[in-house]
Each structure stands twice: as structure tokens, then as C-alpha cells.
Design a protein around this motif. Structure first.
Motif, mmCIF file in Angstrom:
data_model
loop_
_atom_site.group_PDB
_atom_site.id
_atom_site.type_symbol
_atom_site.label_atom_id
_atom_site.label_comp_id
_atom_site.label_asym_id
_atom_site.label_seq_id
_atom_site.Cartn_x
_atom_site.Cartn_y
_atom_site.Cartn_z
ATOM 1 N N ALA A 1 -7.573 5.484 7.985
ATOM 2 C CA ALA A 1 -8.623 4.607 7.451
ATOM 3 C C ALA A 1 -9.935 4.653 8.228
ATOM 4 O O ALA A 1 -11.005 4.851 7.635
ATOM 5 N N GLY B 1 0.813 -1.220 0.000
ATOM 6 C CA GLY B 1 0.000 0.000 0.000
ATOM 7 C C GLY B 1 0.841 1.261 0.000
ATOM 8 O O GLY B 1 1.756 1.413 0.802
ATOM 9 N N THR C 1 -1.867 3.155 -5.106
ATOM 10 C CA THR C 1 -2.011 1.691 -5.026
ATOM 11 C C THR C 1 -2.970 1.236 -6.127
ATOM 12 O O THR C 1 -2.660 0.325 -6.902
#
Ligand SMILES: Cc1cc2nc3c(=O)[nH]c(=O)nc-3n(C[C@H](O)[C@H](O)[C@H](O)COP(=O)(O)O)c2cc1C
Length: 592
Positions: free
Chosen positions: A282, A161, A320
Motif C-alpha cells: 500500500a 480485503g 474487493t
């Protein structure tokens, strides 16, 4: 004889800020007024393209005649008529306006995968992307690959990532694919709020379809039918181009029901964030989409199982996703071979600070910092010496000159006390005070802390107060130990990555530039002569011709002297603004 003429104008954020839109209109106007399109040219067009990387030379313009490319730099709309009449109509490029060797060196040392189409295709025209083999990889994934096969390919590619943590992408997808749920989500994290970072925005603005394609492939691999691209509202150009790209995809049948004639459905939306740094984390990002306050939560379960609205969710960074179509198209082995044993592929960095070639670059993982800063970046501005480079944004660490041979990969950077982060690189020279620099970065994380956990909210505040004390000449001997202890504690006890990494700039400068801390505390001196309270200005009698420029410019009336005789500064009056130093043409004013 017919000719093909294509004019490509940089209209990424940097290009637009330098007048790219006006340059583009001037070319389009020149083509229309000359009436050449329909007469003797087969194809003649001026079109917008995304960032070409070498932002210090914007507006960059490519003139391509029958496949032969000439690149012009620093173009303004007033220069367009001359390029048009001499080069386009008469075939003679305008000498003196073209890029020079450093432009070619800047590009030849790079390996472009993610950026291969940025600056080449029109990001607002899906057909341009399709003509560069766009949507072939997603078509292949949807029509001829099983989800397991896609996941295996991504796993074998060694893609990690690019949002900073370096978690293996294939593994993340595999975990999400295992959980059963009627609804699953794919999210692209385009929040990018690190100061000095413009990698993700350049990809969103310059090649939005690559991201969408990567997300379609991820959706198929994980069994998801719903996606979001999270972009902060300040990135208005990125938002506009992504929205347009999504609309074009629906029109072509690449999004929505029955994509590429298969029975696979995938819907994609843009979510505009309000611009908080922490919303890139996140769990905070998902709360933000849910309409809640963007605060991180403890990761008791991974979002692969319970993410957005408690459904299995895959969240990946812009870069990514943009890598995925290339991996599917060229194979896992090809991608893996570009990087190191532990990380496949390339990484995009935004180079800024005291460096000659500010811009966007892409290099294979494992490339040494020296090569990036000196070969591609062209070295330090004004021939000064290199002091350090902050890698990884405000939560990264500063790497000193003696570690210039560090290779940029997740492990080597961590060993040097830094992080990959999302790819910001800010370069410092001999005139930078490293404590002041650490203070600057800590101020950002301190302000951006969401305040949910005490180590981050209060701990970073206490660290900042200590740095303020040191840079104002009131530091105490025990401050160094206190900073180290606090830093370790905040690192260990914070709830999310913001707090866990916030002490990095301080801890890394303490590790490599400890003598600067000691000079500030023990000698009440700033070696780089940056910290205002610690600087003394004086005038060298032998160099001062008594021109009076400093006296006239001083806002505090602190300069004494008569014309044609050496002047002096009354330190009781001096407010240390540095104006006398800046205006003196004889280098008679010194600051120590
Ligand atoms: C404070 C903070 C800010 C972050 N900002 C971003 C960001 O802007 N973009 C991003 O992709 N990841 C960001 N991350 C990392 C994300 O939490 C997450 O790990 C990443 O998006 C996962 O995608 P990847 O596996 O493709 O890297 C941030 C993390 C933290 C702690």
C-alpha cells in the motif's frame, strides 16, 4: 423462423495467447460473408468475452442458439467454418469438439459472484454490462443511500480485503470517512505481481465495470472525488479495457460531474506501474503514484488519515471492489451467508502447477483445499500423488498432503503456516523437491526486495545462500537451525509485508518436509531427484537393449557401450543434464 445466435469467444489473456482474437475474427467474417444477419436471423453476433476460467481448454467458445448453449474447447480459426456451417447454419453441433464432463464439474462446484459476468459479457461494451443490471448498485448507492448506510452495509457483509491482509473493508471505509479533508482518494490496487496469480487481471480484463462501480460506491461512502486504478504496464490488455471502460463511463455520465443526476462528482484515472512486486504494498504504491521511488514506509499513521499526498485514502484490491456492487444489490446478509463466520463471500483463486484443470476458480470462503484441488482442479497431472500446495504467492506457505482438509479462510491458512495472499495456488506432486521449491519462491522475494530495510535485503540473501548450499550437496547440520532463526528474525524485523512474509516458504517446508532437508544435508540425496548436484544417473543392464539413443543424445559424451549390448554412464563425464533419462524409451536409465 427467426433465431437468436450469439457466439462468445474467450479473449482473456489465456484466450488471446491461444488465438482467441483470430477465432473471433473468423466467426465475424463467417457471419458477414454468409450475409445472414439481415436475412432470417433476428440477432446474430460474435463477441469477445473475458476469461471463462478453464484456461487449459482455451480457446473456449460458446455458441448460444435461442438460449441453448454449447461450449467448444481448443478452437482454432481453422475449425470455425465447420462449426459455422454445421452448427450455426444447420443446427447440428460438431460432435467431438465440445467440452466434456470435467468442464461441467469444474464449474458446478464453484460459486461465482465476482466472476459471474466474466466470460459472459463483452468487457469492451458498457451496454452489455448495463443489460446485466450493471450500474444499478451504484445508482442505488448514489441516489438513495446515505454514506453511513453504505458503510454499515459493507461492514455487515463481513467483506475482508482480498489483497491478502484480510482487513475488514467496511471498517477501512469508516475510518477514511471520519477524516475531514478537501481532497480524499480512492485507489484500486491492480498491481498483482505474484507468480502464478492471474485473478485480478482476469477481473480487470473480463469485467472492468464491476471495479469502477465498486469504486464509485466507495467514493460516495467516504466522501472522495478522485480515484486511481494502479495497474502494471505489462497487463496491457487490462489497461486497454479499463481505459475504454472509463471513457464509456464518462460518456454515459457515470463518472465526472453530477453522476446519475445527483450532485456527486467522481473522477477516475489509470496509473500504470512499472511492474515491481513491492509496488503492490500500500505505502509503496502511493509513493509510486506520487512520482517517487516505490518503497514502503513505516505505517506511523494509517492511510485512511494520511495516504496519497498525505490525504485520507482508501486503498482496496480489485476483487474487493468488484464485490461491492453485488453486496449493495443483493444485501449484506446474502454475502455474509456465502462465507464463514469471520469472512463473508467467495474468493477467486488461480490454480496452477501439477494439476489437471489449470485455471481461474471462485469458491465460498471456508471451502476445503481437498475440494479445490481434487473436485474442481481434477486432481494431479498424470495420476501422480499430491505433495503440497503453495497458497498465497511467493510469500505464502506450503501446505502438505496431511492438511488437505484445511479450509481456505484467513485464520485456517495462517494456522497452517501459510497466508491467503491474493489467491495464487501452485500445486506440487511427488516429483517436486520442496527445498528447491522454497528456493524458487525465496529467489523471487529476494530479487523483488526494494532494499530499504536490512532484514529483508540482507536476511533473505543469507537464507538463499543457505538453500543454495543445501541443494548443491554442501549443506551443514546447523543450517536448519540457522534458517529457522533467520526466518523468525526477518519476519519480526522487516519494514513491510514483503520481508515479513518472505521466509514463509522456507519455514513452512521446514515444518512439513523437514525429512527432505535432512536427506539433502545428511545423506547428500534429493528424495525427489530434482537437485542436479545430488542426482546419480545409471543404466539398468537388464532393461537396456543397447539401442544407442542415450549415447547419441548425450551432450557430454558420457555414455559408453556398443550396439545391442547394455550401455553404462561414466559419472566422471556426466553433467547430469538428464537427456539420457528423457530419451530412453525402455526406462532403462534411472535417476536417484
Ligand atoms: C509486497 C506486497 C505486495 C502486495 N501486492 C498487492 C497486490 O498486488 N494487490 C493487492 O491488492 N494487494 C497487495 N498487497 C497488499 C496491499 O498492501 C494492501 O493491503 C491491499 O491492497 C489492501 O486492499 P484490501 O484491503 O482490499 O485487501 C501487497 C502487499 C505486499 C506487502
Amino acid at each position: 423462423m427467426s433465431k437468436d445466435i450469439i457466439i462468445k469467444v474467450c479473449t482473456g489473456t489465456s484466450g488471446v495467447a491461444s488465438g482467441g482474437e483470430e477465432v473471433l475474427s473468423a466467426f465475424q467474417h463467417a457471419i458477414a460473408s454468409a450475409g445472414i444477419q439481415a436475412t432470417f436471423y433476428e440477432r446474430c453476433s460474435a463477441r469477445k468475452v473475458g476469461c471463462k476460467g478453464f484456461c487449459t481448454k482455451d480457446v473456449l467458445v460458446d455458441v448460444i442458439i435461442n438460449g441453448e448453449k454449447t461450449t467448444y474447447k481448443h478452437i482454432t480459426k481453422d475449425m470455425v467454418p465447420k462449426i459455422f456451417s454445421e452448427h450455426i447454419l444447420n443446427g447440428t453441433p460438431v460432435s467431438g469438439w465440445m467440452v466434456e464432463d470435467e468442464f461441467h464439474t469444474f464449474h458446478s462446484r464453484q460459486k461465482k459472484v465476482i466472476l459471474s459476468q466474466c466470460g459472459e459479457i463483452d468487457p469492451e461494451d458498457i451496454d452489455d454490462y448495463i443489460s446485466a443490471n450493471g450500474y444499478e448498485a451504484s445508482r442505488k448507492a448514489l441516489t438513495s443511500m446515505e454514506p453511513r448506510e453504505i458503510i454499515d452495509t459493507v461492514k455487515k457483509s463481513n467483506l475482508r480485503g482480498r489483497g491478502g491482509g484480510g482487513f475488514p473493508t467496511g471498517l477501512k471505509w469508516e475510518l477514511a470517512s471520519r477524516f475531514r479533508s478537501d481532497i480524499k482518494y480512492v485507489i484500486c490496487n491492480g498491481n498483482e505481481s505474484d507468480p502464478g496469480a492471474f485473478m485480478d487481471t482476469s477481473v480487470m480484463e473480463g469485467n472492468p465495470h464491476a471495479i469502477i462501480e465498486g469504486m464509485i460506491i466507495c467514493a460516495k461512502a467516504t466522501g472522495s472525488h478522485h480515484g486511481y486504478i494502479y495497474v502494471k504496464s505489462e497487463y496491457s490488455l487490462a489497461v486497454k479495457r479499463l481505459k475504454r471502460a472509463i471513457t464509456q463511463c464518462y460518456e454515459k455520465g457515470f463518472l465526472g460531474r453530477g453522476i446519475f443526476g445527483t450532485d456527486f462528482d467522481f473522477d477516475l484515472k489509470i496509473f500504470q506501474g512499472a511492474g515491481a512486486f513491492v509496488c503492490g504494498e500500500a505505502t509503496a504504491l502511493m509513493r509510486s503514484i506520487e512520482g517517487k521511488r516505490g518503497m514502503p514506509s513505516a505505517k506511523l499513521w494509517r492511510s485512511a488519515e494520511k495516504g496519497l499526498w498525505d490525504r485520507p485514502t482508501v486503498l482496496n484490491n480489485v476483487e474487493t471492489f468488484a464485490n461491492i456492487p453485488q453486496i449493495i444489490a443483493h444485501g449484506a446478509g446474502w454475502f455474509r451467508s456465502l462465507g464463514t463466520d469471520r469472512s463473508g463471500g467467495t474468493k477467486v483463486f488461480s490454480l496452477s502447477g501439477k494439476i489437471n484443470n489449470t485455471g481461474l476458480i471462485e469458491v465460498p470462503l471456508g471451502t476445503p483445499l481437498r475440494e479445490i484441488i481434487f473436485d474442481i482442479g481434477g486432481g494431479i497431472e498424470g495420476g501422480k500423488s499430491f505433495k503440497g500446495v503453495q497458497v498465497g504467492g511467493p510469500s505464502g506457505g506450503c501446505i502438505p498432503a496431511e492438511l488437505l482438509d484445511t479450509e481456505v479462510d484467513y485464520e485456517s491458512l495462517a494456522q497452517a503456516g501459510s497466508i491467503m495472499g491474493s489467491g495464487g495456488m501452485v500445486v506440487f506432486d511427488e516429483t517436486s523437491c520442496m527445498i528447491n521449491t522454497a528456493k524458487f519462491f525465496l529467489e523471487i522475494t529476494q530479487t523483488e526486495s526494494c532494499g530499504k530495510c536490512i532484514p529483508c535485503r540482507i536476511g533473505t540473501k543469507r537464507m538463499l545462500e543457505i538453500l543454495e548450499r543445501i541443494t548443491s550437496g554442501n549443506g551443514k547440520e546447523e543450517d536448519i537451525l540457522l534458517l529457522e532463526e533467520l526466518g523468525q528474525y526477518i519476519r519480526a524485523a522487516s519494514l513491510c509485508g514483503l520481508g515479513m512474509t518472505a521466509p514463509n516458504p522456507v519455514l513452512s517446508t521446514l515444518r512439513y518436509f523437514r525429512n527432505e532437508y535432512e536427506a539433502h544435508i545428511r545423506d547428500r540425496r534429493c528424495p525427489a531427484a530434482v537437485c542436479r548436484e545430488l542426482i546419480t544417473f545409471s543404466i539398468l543392464e537388464e532393461s537396456c537393449p543397447g539401442c544407442g539413443a542415450c549415447k547419441r543424445a548425450c551432450p557430454a559424451d558420457a555414455v559408453r557401450g556398443t550396439r545391442k549390448s547394455p550401455h553404462r554412464i561414466d559419472m566422471d563425464m556426466c553433467i547430469k543434464c538428464g537427456t539420457c533419462y528423457d530419451v530412453c524409451k525402455f526406462r532403462a536409465v534411472t535417476k536417484v
